[in-house]
Scaffold this motif. Structure first.
Motif, PDB file in Angstrom:
ATOM      1  N   GLY A   1      20.256 -55.897-144.597  1.00 61.38           N
ATOM      2  CA  GLY A   1      21.055 -55.423-143.473  1.00 61.38           C
ATOM      3  C   GLY A   1      20.833 -56.190-142.186  1.00 61.38           C
ATOM      4  O   GLY A   1      21.476 -55.920-141.177  1.00 61.38           O
ATOM      5  N   ALA A   2      19.947 -57.181-142.231  1.00 60.44           N
ATOM      6  CA  ALA A   2      19.635 -57.956-141.024  1.00 60.44           C
ATOM      7  C   ALA A   2      20.779 -58.895-140.662  1.00 60.44           C
ATOM      8  O   ALA A   2      21.497 -59.398-141.528  1.00 60.44           O
ATOM      9  CB  ALA A   2      18.363 -58.771-141.237  1.00 60.44           C
ATOM     10  N   ASP A   3      20.942 -59.132-139.374  1.00 63.21           N
ATOM     11  CA  ASP A   3      21.921 -60.099-138.889  1.00 63.21           C
ATOM     12  C   ASP A   3      21.547 -61.478-139.428  1.00 63.21           C
ATOM     13  O   ASP A   3      20.369 -61.805-139.572  1.00 63.21           O
ATOM     14  CB  ASP A   3      21.914 -60.101-137.354  1.00 63.21           C
ATOM     15  N   PHE A   4      22.556 -62.284-139.714  1.00 60.53           N
ATOM     16  CA  PHE A   4      22.294 -63.628-140.244  1.00 60.53           C
ATOM     17  C   PHE A   4      21.353 -64.418-139.339  1.00 60.53           C
ATOM     18  O   PHE A   4      20.548 -65.209-139.823  1.00 60.53           O
ATOM     19  CB  PHE A   4      23.600 -64.400-140.443  1.00 60.53           C
ATOM     20  N   ASP A   5      21.434 -64.215-138.032  1.00 58.36           N
ATOM     21  CA  ASP A   5      20.560 -64.923-137.100  1.00 58.36           C
ATOM     22  C   ASP A   5      19.088 -64.575-137.311  1.00 58.36           C
ATOM     23  O   ASP A   5      18.205 -65.322-136.893  1.00 58.36           O
ATOM     24  CB  ASP A   5      20.942 -64.611-135.652  1.00 58.36           C
TER      25      ASP A   5
END
Length: 82
Positions: A32-36
């Motif tokens: 669920g983490a942002d790609f960044d």
């Protein structure tokens, strides 16, 4: 291609696809983490992932919406709608 989603392509199957096809040491928490926030993420992985998931599902994923996704979980949700 059929628009029906195969029964049983779970989030765990998707994570396995990411690990196997992209070689990323993804943890379950990173889905669920942002790609960044993904240390090794590269935009080229996105194309490879879409191709692998489409092959696993036997159907296409809306690429325009995938390009707007900010996490792997969002891509899974686009590929396997609830």
């Amino acid at each position: 291609m059929s628009s029906a989603t195969p029964v049983g392509y779970s989030i765990d199957d998707f994570i396995s696809t990411v690990r196997d096809e992209l070689g990323l040491p993804l943890t379950d928490e990173q889905i669920g983490a942002d790609f960044d926030e993904l240390p090794e993420w590269d935009s080229l992985y996105l194309l490879k992932l879409v191709t692998a998931v489409e092959q696993a599902l036997g159907s296409s994923i809306p690429v325009g919406r995938v390009l707007e996704a900010r996490s792997l979980k969002e891509i899974y949700e686009l590929a396997v709608p609830a």
